[in-house]
Design a protein around this motif. Structure first.
Motif, PDB file in Angstrom:
ATOM      1  N   LEU A  61     105.665  -0.513 -12.724  1.00 23.71           N
ATOM      2  CA  LEU A  61     106.173  -1.879 -12.568  1.00 23.71           C
ATOM      3  C   LEU A  61     105.114  -2.786 -11.962  1.00 23.71           C
ATOM      4  CD1 LEU A  61     109.832  -1.462 -11.247  1.00 23.71           C
ATOM      5  CD2 LEU A  61     109.102  -2.312 -13.462  1.00 23.71           C
ATOM      6  N   GLU A  62     104.432  -2.294 -10.964  1.00 21.81           N
ATOM      7  CA  GLU A  62     103.398  -3.093 -10.316  1.00 21.81           C
ATOM      8  C   GLU A  62     102.247  -3.385 -11.287  1.00 21.81           C
ATOM      9  OE1 GLU A  62     101.878  -5.454  -7.522  1.00 21.81           O
ATOM     10  OE2 GLU A  62     103.780  -4.386  -7.322  1.00 21.81           O
ATOM     11  N   MET A  63     101.866  -2.410 -12.076  1.00 20.86           N
ATOM     12  CA  MET A  63     100.814  -2.641 -13.068  1.00 20.86           C
ATOM     13  C   MET A  63     101.253  -3.681 -14.088  1.00 20.86           C
ATOM     14  SD  MET A  63      99.394   1.293 -13.583  1.00 20.86           S
ATOM     15  CE  MET A  63      99.127   1.018 -15.296  1.00 20.86           C
ATOM     16  N   GLU A  64     102.505  -3.624 -14.502  1.00 19.80           N
ATOM     17  CA  GLU A  64     103.023  -4.605 -15.465  1.00 19.80           C
ATOM     18  C   GLU A  64     103.042  -6.003 -14.850  1.00 19.80           C
ATOM     19  OE1 GLU A  64     104.396  -6.124 -19.000  1.00 19.80           O
ATOM     20  OE2 GLU A  64     103.558  -4.154 -18.575  1.00 19.80           O
ATOM     21  N   ARG A  65     103.427  -6.103 -13.592  1.00 21.77           N
ATOM     22  CA  ARG A  65     103.419  -7.409 -12.912  1.00 21.77           C
ATOM     23  C   ARG A  65     102.000  -7.965 -12.840  1.00 21.77           C
ATOM     24  NH1 ARG A  65     106.954  -5.317  -8.128  1.00 21.77           N
ATOM     25  NH2 ARG A  65     109.000  -5.398  -9.087  1.00 21.77           N
ATOM     26  N   ASP A  66     101.052  -7.113 -12.482  1.00 22.49           N
ATOM     27  CA  ASP A  66      99.662  -7.563 -12.405  1.00 22.49           C
ATOM     28  C   ASP A  66      99.160  -8.019 -13.765  1.00 22.49           C
ATOM     29  OD1 ASP A  66      99.641  -6.964  -9.709  1.00 22.49           O
ATOM     30  OD2 ASP A  66      98.601  -5.038  -9.964  1.00 22.49           O
ATOM     31  N   ARG A  67      99.531  -7.286 -14.807  1.00 20.29           N
ATOM     32  CA  ARG A  67      99.114  -7.643 -16.164  1.00 20.29           C
ATOM     33  C   ARG A  67      99.686  -8.996 -16.566  1.00 20.29           C
ATOM     34  NH1 ARG A  67     100.955  -7.202 -21.280  1.00 20.29           N
ATOM     35  NH2 ARG A  67     102.873  -6.169 -20.661  1.00 20.29           N
ATOM     36  N   ARG A  68     100.939  -9.232 -16.219  1.00 18.04           N
ATOM     37  CA  ARG A  68     101.572 -10.519 -16.549  1.00 18.04           C
ATOM     38  C   ARG A  68     100.960 -11.664 -15.744  1.00 18.04           C
ATOM     39  NH1 ARG A  68     108.019  -9.202 -17.393  1.00 18.04           N
ATOM     40  NH2 ARG A  68     107.686  -7.732 -19.101  1.00 18.04           N
ATOM     41  N   ARG A  69     100.608 -11.401 -14.501  1.00 20.28           N
ATOM     42  CA  ARG A  69      99.974 -12.429 -13.673  1.00 20.28           C
ATOM     43  C   ARG A  69      98.612 -12.812 -14.252  1.00 20.28           C
ATOM     44  NH1 ARG A  69     101.184  -9.418  -8.165  1.00 20.28           N
ATOM     45  NH2 ARG A  69     103.385  -9.896  -8.012  1.00 20.28           N
TER      46      ARG A  69
END
Length: 61
Positions: free
Chosen positions: A49-57
């Motif tokens: 989830l954190e990796m996905e959030r970083d990718r979206r940011r």
């Protein structure tokens, strides 16, 4: 014979008691392993989830 019971009856009772103790210990160990596995899976999920959030940011900037 103590109280009119042969010695092997005491051994059988002792072994039944010992078997119960061992089964209880096995259940506790299994429960601990299941909790550790669930915690590890949860940690992996949170990392994804954190990796996905970083990718979206990074995409939005």
């Amino acid at each position: 014979m103590v109280l009119g019971v042969t010695w092997w009856v005491y051994i059988v009772i002792f072994l039944i008691f010992l078997s119960g103790i061992m089964a209880y210990r096995a259940m506790q160990a299994e429960r601990k392993l299941e909790e550790e596995a669930a915690e590890k899976e949860g940690q992996i999920y949170m990392e994804r989830l954190e990796m996905e959030r970083d990718r979206r940011r990074q995409r939005s900037h």
